[in-house]
Write an enzyme that holds these catalytic residues in place. Structure first.
Site, PDB file in Angstrom:
ATOM      1  CB  CYS A   2      -0.855   0.022   1.257  1.00  0.00           C
ATOM      2  SG  CYS A   2      -1.736  -1.498   1.513  1.00  0.00           S
ATOM      3  NE  ARG A  27       4.068   1.496  -1.964  1.00  0.00           N
ATOM      4  CZ  ARG A  27       5.032   1.478  -1.035  1.00  0.00           C
ATOM      5  NH1 ARG A  27       6.162   2.095  -1.273  1.00  0.00           N
ATOM      6  NH2 ARG A  27       4.877   0.853   0.093  1.00  0.00           N
ATOM      7  CD1 TRP A  74      -0.889  -6.095  -1.620  1.00  0.00           C
ATOM      8  CD2 TRP A  74      -1.135  -5.595  -3.772  1.00  0.00           C
ATOM      9  NE1 TRP A  74      -0.576  -7.209  -2.333  1.00  0.00           N
ATOM     10  CE2 TRP A  74      -0.727  -6.947  -3.664  1.00  0.00           C
ATOM     11  CE3 TRP A  74      -1.347  -5.079  -5.021  1.00  0.00           C
ATOM     12  CZ2 TRP A  74      -0.529  -7.762  -4.776  1.00  0.00           C
ATOM     13  CZ3 TRP A  74      -1.152  -5.893  -6.132  1.00  0.00           C
ATOM     14  CH2 TRP A  74      -0.757  -7.219  -6.006  1.00  0.00           C
ATOM     15  CG  ASN A  98       1.148   1.080   3.828  1.00  0.00           C
ATOM     16  OD1 ASN A  98      -0.015   1.235   3.433  1.00  0.00           O
ATOM     17  ND2 ASN A  98       2.186   1.631   3.230  1.00  0.00           N
ATOM     18  N   GLY A  99       0.404  -2.538   6.418  1.00  0.00           N
ATOM     19  CA  GLY A  99       0.861  -3.568   7.347  1.00  0.00           C
ATOM     20  C   GLY A  99      -0.272  -4.495   7.733  1.00  0.00           C
ATOM     21  CD  GLU A 481      12.317 -20.054 -10.169  1.00  0.00           C
ATOM     22  OE1 GLU A 481      11.581 -20.712 -10.923  1.00  0.00           O
ATOM     23  OE2 GLU A 481      12.252 -18.814 -10.074  1.00  0.00           O
ATOM     24  CE  LYS A 485      12.775 -15.852 -11.798  1.00  0.00           C
ATOM     25  NZ  LYS A 485      11.856 -16.895 -11.898  1.00  0.00           N
ATOM     26  CD  GLU A 488      11.463 -15.719 -15.921  1.00  0.00           C
ATOM     27  OE1 GLU A 488      10.377 -15.448 -16.451  1.00  0.00           O
ATOM     28  OE2 GLU A 488      11.551 -16.124 -14.763  1.00  0.00           O
ATOM     29  CG  HIS A 504      20.438 -41.688 -17.346  1.00  0.00           C
ATOM     30  ND1 HIS A 504      20.474 -43.054 -17.508  1.00  0.00           N
ATOM     31  CD2 HIS A 504      20.593 -41.474 -16.015  1.00  0.00           C
ATOM     32  CE1 HIS A 504      20.599 -43.646 -16.328  1.00  0.00           C
ATOM     33  NE2 HIS A 504      20.678 -42.715 -15.401  1.00  0.00           N
ATOM     34  CE  LYS A 603       4.942 -10.751 -11.630  1.00  0.00           C
ATOM     35  NZ  LYS A 603       6.141 -11.546 -11.304  1.00  0.00           N
TER      36      LYS A 603
HETATM   37  C1  AGP Z   1       8.286 -16.656 -13.428  1.00  0.00           C
HETATM   38  O1  AGP Z   1       9.533 -15.974 -13.327  1.00  0.00           O
HETATM   39  C2  AGP Z   1       7.605 -16.403 -14.740  1.00  0.00           C
HETATM   40  N1  AGP Z   1       7.352 -15.026 -14.885  1.00  0.00           N
HETATM   41  C3  AGP Z   1       6.417 -17.316 -14.997  1.00  0.00           C
HETATM   42  O2  AGP Z   1       6.929 -18.618 -15.145  1.00  0.00           O
HETATM   43  C4  AGP Z   1       5.314 -17.371 -13.922  1.00  0.00           C
HETATM   44  O3  AGP Z   1       5.792 -18.023 -12.769  1.00  0.00           O
HETATM   45  C5  AGP Z   1       4.133 -18.168 -14.490  1.00  0.00           C
HETATM   46  O4  AGP Z   1       3.632 -17.493 -15.615  1.00  0.00           O
HETATM   47  C6  AGP Z   1       3.005 -18.396 -13.469  1.00  0.00           C
HETATM   48  O5  AGP Z   1       2.462 -17.174 -13.109  1.00  0.00           O
HETATM   49  P1  AGP Z   1       1.438 -17.144 -11.858  1.00  0.00           P
HETATM   50  O6  AGP Z   1       2.206 -17.594 -10.662  1.00  0.00           O
HETATM   51  O7  AGP Z   1       0.978 -15.731 -11.762  1.00  0.00           O
HETATM   52  O8  AGP Z   1       0.314 -18.093 -12.163  1.00  0.00           O
END
Ligand code: AGP
Length: 608
Positions: A2, A27, A74, A98-99, A481, A485, A488, A504, A603
């Protein structure tokens, strides 16, 4: 997170607050509001939605005020709505906050018994009535002090009273609050960008400090009233940098917000003294859980990696079988899911199309659905039978970091709760697991201090044509993961692999040109991972090891290595992933990539 803004001075507080809230929009928020003193008294205007809607309401009235407070919300408690928007009012007292007030339910009951009427679902309204209750006989700042003595939790607040129109009282505890010192005008805000265009002279309040702002100036004291001399910092950031808290990118800011995100998400969710996890926080009942024969988990991307980690946690701690699916696969196969299954849906945004489709498919087939989500009121949260909100705050960077950590932490709590319900996890074992969780934010802080070392490693490897990430057991998903990272945000191809799979096929890739990141904590598979490192070394590969402080000898057999604090095997993935987040970030920056908005990515993937 927030946003808060407050102003006292000779200019128009209404326009200054609207402008300040606009500067806090980055934010993320779902409602907004302002309160301001005029000759008719103290007025509150708020609305669900965006600041432009709030501005449309107030600007049409051509208002002028010399003092007021404003907020962008938020949602954490209570859905996004006008009633839940701040500022909240109780008679002549108005507050923005906030909090998270941890003991708001008990305080709410006490105030209801005293006859207070509640119009929202928020913890903030409880604090507002509590201050009002004390303000019957006390000046504003003393009423705030008295009320906060009853409060447990995190807060940054700004409070005004119709009876004292030339005063704003601000207090912070575990949530930031800053004071702006202008020429004959003063500001209070959750973050510098809110007033940076008016003054660069800032006082940063520390925890349990109170500021009383009047047209004559600002007075800072501790909560018990002791005067505090605060230094004034001249901010040199540009407004754009200020939005990132001085960090170059939101992604880096969010990586460094992880200690607080984890603290905020664990807050009020368990009792370390009794070893009890608050099941109602998951919206689940003992009887529902007792009937569960198998758990399904669906998610996409990074959230799917959190689900893979959860499989190890739940199967080991609760002895319940777990099946983890990528949502886009689950939705098109004919899954054997039914009424004796719990479907855990993991989604930061709560709007991912494939994940929503899988969630609906499970529901149609009779399963109970629990969503672990970061956005209050999102589609997944609204459609699930139960919701557990992570409190990492809005995640602006496309690459998920702090949301991932809070997802894994939430699943850790759920695994313990399931284990307790099934009498598989004893009280003592639960206390041990929860005590270790309390230490996690500090261990995350310590891990973050390796940034400079990791930046140097990034400089050595940012031109590599590809990477392999290796892990075993519960840390294999962290190999996935780390690879995601890197892919992407730097566009370098990278693969995560179970280290035991090397023979393998993937071992054919190893040569001098290929960096191999190996997750090598001191756990039951440590010897196995050491032999994998030797396999890579013997073929000339370059090993970047991520190991524990207690097994630094891994550094002797690796080209380079980063050490993270020791913790229990279930929390270890949350520390091992942090160097991989930072490595991917710095490689992406060195390659000139847009690390906050990588090419081709969104996103939230709201379409198939
Ligand atoms: C993660 O770094 C990516 N941006 C992407 O894999 C993301 O985790 C995926 O699209 C799932 O999104 P969500 O958690 O909002 O469902």
């Amino acid at each position: 997170m927030c946003g808060i803004i407050g102003y006292i001075g000779s200019r128009n507080a209404v326009s200054i607050m609207l402008e300040g809230l606009k500067r806090l929009e980055y934010r993320g928020y779902d409602s907004a509001g302002i309160a301001f003193h005029t000759d008719k008294g103290l007025e509150v205007v708020r609305c669900k939605g965006k600041i432009r809607e709030l501005a449309a309401i107030v600007e049409s009235r051509n208002l002028f005020s010399r003092a007021g407070i404003g907020h962008t919300r938020w949602a954490t408690h209570g859905k996004p709505s006008e009633e839940n928007a701040h500022p909240h009012r109780s008679d002549h007292i108005v507050i923005v906050h906030n909090g998270i007030i941890e003991n708001y339910l008990s305080l709410r009951k006490k105030l209801l018994d005293k006859g207070y009427v509640f119009t929202s679902d928020t913890d903030t309204e409880v604090l507002c009535h509590l201050i009002r209750d004390y303000a019957e006989d006390l000046p504003l700042e003393d009423a705030v002090r008295a009320a906060l003595r009853e409060v447990k939790g995190a807060y940054a607040i700004a409070v005004v009273s119709e009876k004292e129109p030339n005063k704003i009282v601000g207090v912070r505890k575990d949530s930031p609050l800053v004071v702006g010192l202008g020429e004959g005008e003063f500001f209070v805000a959750s973050d510098v960008p809110a007033f940076l265009s008016h003054t660069r002279n800032v006082m940063f309040l520390d925890d349990e400090e109170m500021v009383v702002i009047t047209p004559e100036g600002v007075l800072v004291t501790t909560l018990d009233g002791t005067l505090v001399q605060k230094e004034v910092t001249a901010i040199t950031w540009s407004p754009a940098m200020a939005e990132k808290g001085g960090y170059r990118h939101f992604m880096l800011k969010e990586i460094f917000e992880q200690p607080r995100a984890v603290s905020d998400t664990m807050r009020s969710r368990f009792s370390p003294e009794t070893g009890e996890v608050n099941l109602e926080e998951f919206g689940l009942s003992q009887e529902l859980l007792a009937g569960i024969k198998k758990v399904y988990i669906v998610a996409c991307g990074t959230s799917w990696h959190a689900g893979l980690i959860a499989k190890y946690m739940i199967e080991e701690l609760a002895r319940l079988p777990v099946e983890v699916d990528i949502a886009s696969e689950f939705r098109y196969r004919d899954p054997l899911i039914g009424s004796d299954n719990l479907m855990i849906v993991i989604t930061q945004s709560g709007e991912t199309a494939d994940t929503l489709a899988a969630q609906r498919e499970a529901k149609i087939r009779g399963a109970r659905t629990l969503t672990i989500c970061n956005v209050v009121g999102s589609t997944s949260a609204r459609e699930a039978d139960a919701v557990f909100y992570t409190h990492s705050g809005p995640e602006i960077g496309v690459a998920s970091t702090k949301a991932f950590l809070t997802q894994v932490m939430s699943l850790y709590l759920l695994a313990i709760a399931l284990g307790q319900t099934r009498d598989v996890v004893s009280r003592d074992r639960s206390k041990e697991l929860l005590q270790e969780l309390l230490l996690l934010p500090g261990k995350i802080e310590r891990t973050l201090t390796a940034e400079e070392q990791i930046r140097a490693i990034a400089r050595d490897y940012f031109k590599a044509r590809g990477f392999i990430y290796l892990g075993r057991g519960i840390n294999f998903p962290i190999a996935l993961e780390g690879a995601l990272k890197l892919k992407e945000i730097s566009y370098i191809h990278a693969e995560g692999y179970p280290a035991g799979e090397m023979k393998h096929g993937p071992i054919a890739l190893i040569d001098e040109e290929l960096p191999v990141v190996v997750l090598a904590p001191r756990d039951k598979l440590h010897e196995k991972i050491v032999s994998n490192i030797q396999e890579v070394n013997s073929r000339g590969g370059k090993v970047i090891a991520i190991a524990n402080e207690s097994n630094g000898e891994v550094c002797d057999i690796s080209r380079t290595c980063i050490l993270v604090p020791d913790t229990n095997p279930y929390l270890q993935p949350m520390l091992l992933v942090i160097p991989l987040q930072i490595l991917a970030y710095h490689i992406g920056v060195l390659r000139g990539c847009d690390v906050d908005q990588p090419r081709n990515l969104a996103k939230s993937v709201t379409v198939e």
